[in-house]
Design a protein around this motif. Structure first.
Motif, short mmCIF file in Angstrom:
data_model
loop_
_atom_site.label_atom_id
_atom_site.label_comp_id
_atom_site.label_asym_id
_atom_site.label_seq_id
_atom_site.Cartn_x
_atom_site.Cartn_y
_atom_site.Cartn_z
N LYS A 91 0.79 -1.29 -0.07
CA LYS A 91 -0.08 0.08 -0.02
C LYS A 91 0.69 1.24 -0.12
N ALA A 92 1.91 1.30 0.75
CA ALA A 92 2.83 2.60 1.01
C ALA A 92 3.24 2.88 -0.43
N ALA A 93 3.64 1.91 -1.46
CA ALA A 93 4.31 2.04 -2.53
C ALA A 93 3.29 2.69 -3.74
N GLN A 94 2.20 2.09 -3.27
CA GLN A 94 1.04 3.09 -4.17
C GLN A 94 0.87 4.35 -4.23
N GLN A 95 1.54 5.06 -3.44
CA GLN A 95 1.26 6.46 -3.19
C GLN A 95 2.28 7.14 -4.10
N ASP A 96 3.27 6.45 -4.72
CA ASP A 96 4.13 7.09 -5.67
C ASP A 96 3.36 7.76 -6.66
N PRO A 97 3.79 9.04 -7.25
CA PRO A 97 2.96 9.58 -8.25
C PRO A 97 2.98 8.75 -9.52
N ALA A 98 3.81 8.00 -9.66
CA ALA A 98 3.87 7.14 -10.92
C ALA A 98 2.58 6.50 -11.24
N PHE A 99 1.99 5.96 -9.96
CA PHE A 99 0.77 5.14 -10.08
C PHE A 99 -0.38 6.02 -10.10
N GLY A 100 -0.30 7.32 -10.05
CA GLY A 100 -1.43 8.27 -10.04
C GLY A 100 -2.00 8.58 -11.53
N ALA A 101 -1.40 8.20 -12.66
CA ALA A 101 -1.60 8.38 -14.00
C ALA A 101 -3.18 8.01 -14.19
N PRO A 102 -3.92 8.49 -15.26
CA PRO A 102 -5.21 8.12 -15.07
C PRO A 102 -5.82 6.76 -15.44
N ASP A 103 -4.65 5.85 -16.17
CA ASP A 103 -4.75 4.52 -16.20
C ASP A 103 -4.62 3.74 -15.07
N THR A 104 -3.42 4.03 -14.52
CA THR A 104 -3.00 3.32 -13.28
C THR A 104 -4.04 3.67 -12.12
N SER A 105 -4.51 4.89 -11.93
CA SER A 105 -5.40 5.20 -11.06
C SER A 105 -6.71 4.26 -11.10
N VAL A 106 -7.22 4.02 -12.26
CA VAL A 106 -8.43 3.11 -12.34
C VAL A 106 -7.98 1.73 -11.95
#
Length: 437
Positions: A362-377
Motif C-alpha cells: 500500500k505505501a508504494a502505491q502512493q508514488d505519483p507514477a501510479f497516479g496516472a489516469p489508467d493506473t489510478s483506475v
C-alpha cells in the motif's frame, strides 16, 4: 500486463495434494533450514518483453540485495509456458529453488501440495507485517482460512479502455458505467466495418476472468462454500450467456474475435477497428502500436444498473504475481530476507513502474507514477472492487474446463448457431463433469 494473464498457458493440474509427500524437509515452525546461508536460487516469471530484458532488470536489482545481505542470488527467468510444469516437477522431487514466482490464480492449487512455506504471522512479521499489503491481493495468495502460500509481488485489475475519437464521432459523451450502457454504446459504434467491443474468445484464462466477474455480479461463485463446483447455477449460466451474447445477441463483437487468443483485440483497438476493450494494463501495448495517450481513455469495468449490493458491483478479478518460498529451502532466513527486499517500498515502486503493474504494498502505491489516469483506475479497482478467483485446489481445472466451454460458445456465436440458456447450461454441465470428483 500480458504476463499476468499467463494462466492461459498452463496445463491441467491433477492430484496436486498427492505430491505433498514428495516434498523434502520441513519443520514444526514452517519448514526449511539454513544449511546454505550464503546463496539463494530464484525462479522469476517472465514479466517483460522477453527473458533477456527481465534478466537485465532483475540482475541490477538483485545486486542491491547481495550488497546488503552478503547472499548471492542465482537467478533464472522462466517463461510462462514452462513455469507451472517446472514448479510441479519441483514439488514432486523436492528439488526446487529457494524462492519462486507463481501466478496468483495458482496459489490454492500449489498450496495443496504442501510444498510452499506457509506465511503465518511470524513469517509476515519477518517482512514487515501482513497489514502492508492490500487485502484483495493477500486474498489471492491461498485458500480462505489458511495461512497464505505466497506473498503478493505484482498486482493488476481490469479496466475498460475506449477510443476517444470513435466515441466523439458517435456522439457518445462519456464511457459506459453499466452493461446496458455498454451494449447501447456498442451498437452505435458497430457500423461501417468497425465494432463496439473487442474480445479474446479462444483465450481460456481471459474467458474465465470475464465470466467470473459477471458471475459475481449475478450472485454466483462457480464453487460452493465446500469447494464443490456449481457451474450450472442460474447465476453462472446467466454470466456466461451475457458474455457470449455481446456477439450472439447484441452484435457488438466481431465474429472473428471468437478465434482470438494472442492479444489481437488490442491490435484491433489500436488500429481503430474496435472502440472498447476490457483489459488489465494496455497502455504500453497501445503505445507500441502507434497510439498516443490522448487517443484513448480508461474507465472502470461496467457493473449492472441499479444494484446496491456491493458484492454484485465486483468489476475485476484480482490479477497478479505472488512470490513464494519452497518449504524445504536450505536458506530459510535468507529467503525471508529476499522476500522482504522484493516487497520493500522502494523495490515495489521500481519493479511495478517498470512492468506497468500496481504495487500490492500500500505505501508504494502512493508514488505519483501510479497516479496516472489508467493506473489510478487499476489501483482503485484493486483496492475497492476486485475479488480473487476461487481459491480452491481445483482452480486450474476450472480455468481449463469452463474456459474451454466458453470458447465453444463463442465459436457457436461466430457461426450463427443459437446460444440459448439451455445450450449454455449444457456446456457448463459438461465442464463440471470434467472436474475431479
Amino acid at each position: 500486463m500480458r504476463r499476468l494473464r499467463a494462466a492461459a498457458a498452463f496445463a491441467t493440474v491433477t492430484a496436486l495434494a498427492a505430491t505433498a509427500s514428495g516434498c523434502g524437509g520441513g519443520s514444526a515452525t514452517g519448514g526449511g533450514g539454513n544449511d546454505s546461508p550464503k546463496s539463494l536460487t530464484y525462479w522469476a516469471s517472465n514479466q517483460g518483453p522477453n527473458i533477456e530484458a527481465d534478466k537485465k532488470l532483475l540482475t541490477a536489482e538483485l545486486k542491491k540485495f547481495e550488497q546488503q545481505s552478503g547472499i548471492e542470488v542465482k537467478l533464472e527467468v522462466v517463461p510462462w509456458s514452462d513455469l507451472l510444469n517446472r514448479i510441479l516437477a519441483a514439488t514432486t522431487s523436492g528439488q526446487g529453488p529457494d524462492v519462486l514466482n507463481i501466478g496468483n490464480t495458482w496459489s490454492a492449487s500449489l498450496q495443496a501440495t504442501g510444498a510452499l512455506l506457509p506465511w503465518d504471522r511470524a513469517a509476515f512479521d519477518a517482512i514487515g507485517g501482513r497489514a502492508r499489503f492490500a487485502d484483495s491481493a493477500v486474498a489471492a495468495a491461498g485458500a480462505p482460512g489458511k495461512d497464505p502460500a505466497a506473498v503478493p509481488l505484482y498486482s493488476l485489475s481490469y479496466a475498460l479502455y475506449y477510443n476517444k475519437k470513435m466515441f466523439a464521432d458517435a456522439g457518445i459523451a462519456k464511457p459506459p458505467a453499466t452493461w446496458d450502457e455498454l451494449v447501447a454504446d456498442g451498437k452505435r459504434l458497430s457500423k461501417d466495418g468497425t465494432w463496439g467491443l473487442g474480445a479474446e474468445g479462444a483465450n481460456l484464462a481471459n474467458n474465465i476472468h470475464q465470466v467470473f466477474v459477471l458471475g459475481k455480479q449475478h450472485g454466483a461463485d462457480f464453487f460452493d462454500a465446500a469447494g464443490r463446483p456449481t457451474f450450472t447455477s442460474d447465476g453462472a449460466v446467466a454470466a456466461v450467456k451475457q458474455y457470449v451474447d455481446f456477439m450472439a445477441k447484441d452484435r457488438i463483437v466481431a465474429p472473428g474475435n471468437a478465434e482470438y487468443a494472442q492479444n489481437q483485440s488490442l491490435r484491433d483497438f489500436s488500429t481503430g477497428r474496435t472502440a472498447m476493450v476490457l483489459w488489465q494494463a494496455a497502455a504500453s501495448t497501445f503505445a507500441a502500436q502507434g497510439m498516443k495517450p490522448e487517443d484513448w481513455g480508461v474507465a472502470p469495468v461496467p457493473v449492472p444498473a441499479g444494484t446496491p449490493d456491493s458484492a454484485r458491483n465486483i468489476n475485476s478479478m484480482v490479477a497478479g504475481i505472488n512470490i513464494s518460498v519452497f518449504k524445504n529451502t536450505r536458506n530459510r532466513d535468507g529467503a525471508l530476507k529476499f522476500v522482504k527486499f522484493m516487497t520493500s517500498d522502494e523495490e515495489q515502486r521500481i519493479l511495478n513502474k517498470t512492468y506497468g503493474s500496481i504495487p500490492p504494498v500500500k505505501a508504494a502505491q502512493q508514488d505519483p507514477a501510479f497516479g496516472a489516469p489508467d493506473t489510478s483506475v487499476l489501483k482503485d479497482t484493486l483496492l475497492k472492487s476486485a475479488a480473487p478467483l476461487p481459491q480452491v485446489p481445483e482452480e486450474s481445472q476450472f480455468e481449463t474446463a469452463v474456459g474451454t466451454a466458453v470458447k465453444g460458445l463463442w465459436a457457436d456465436a461466430a457461426a450463427g448457431r443459437a446460444v440459448t440458456t439451455e445450450s449454455v447450461k449444457a456446456a457448463l454441465a459438461k465442464a463440471q463433469q470434467q472436474m475431479p470428483k
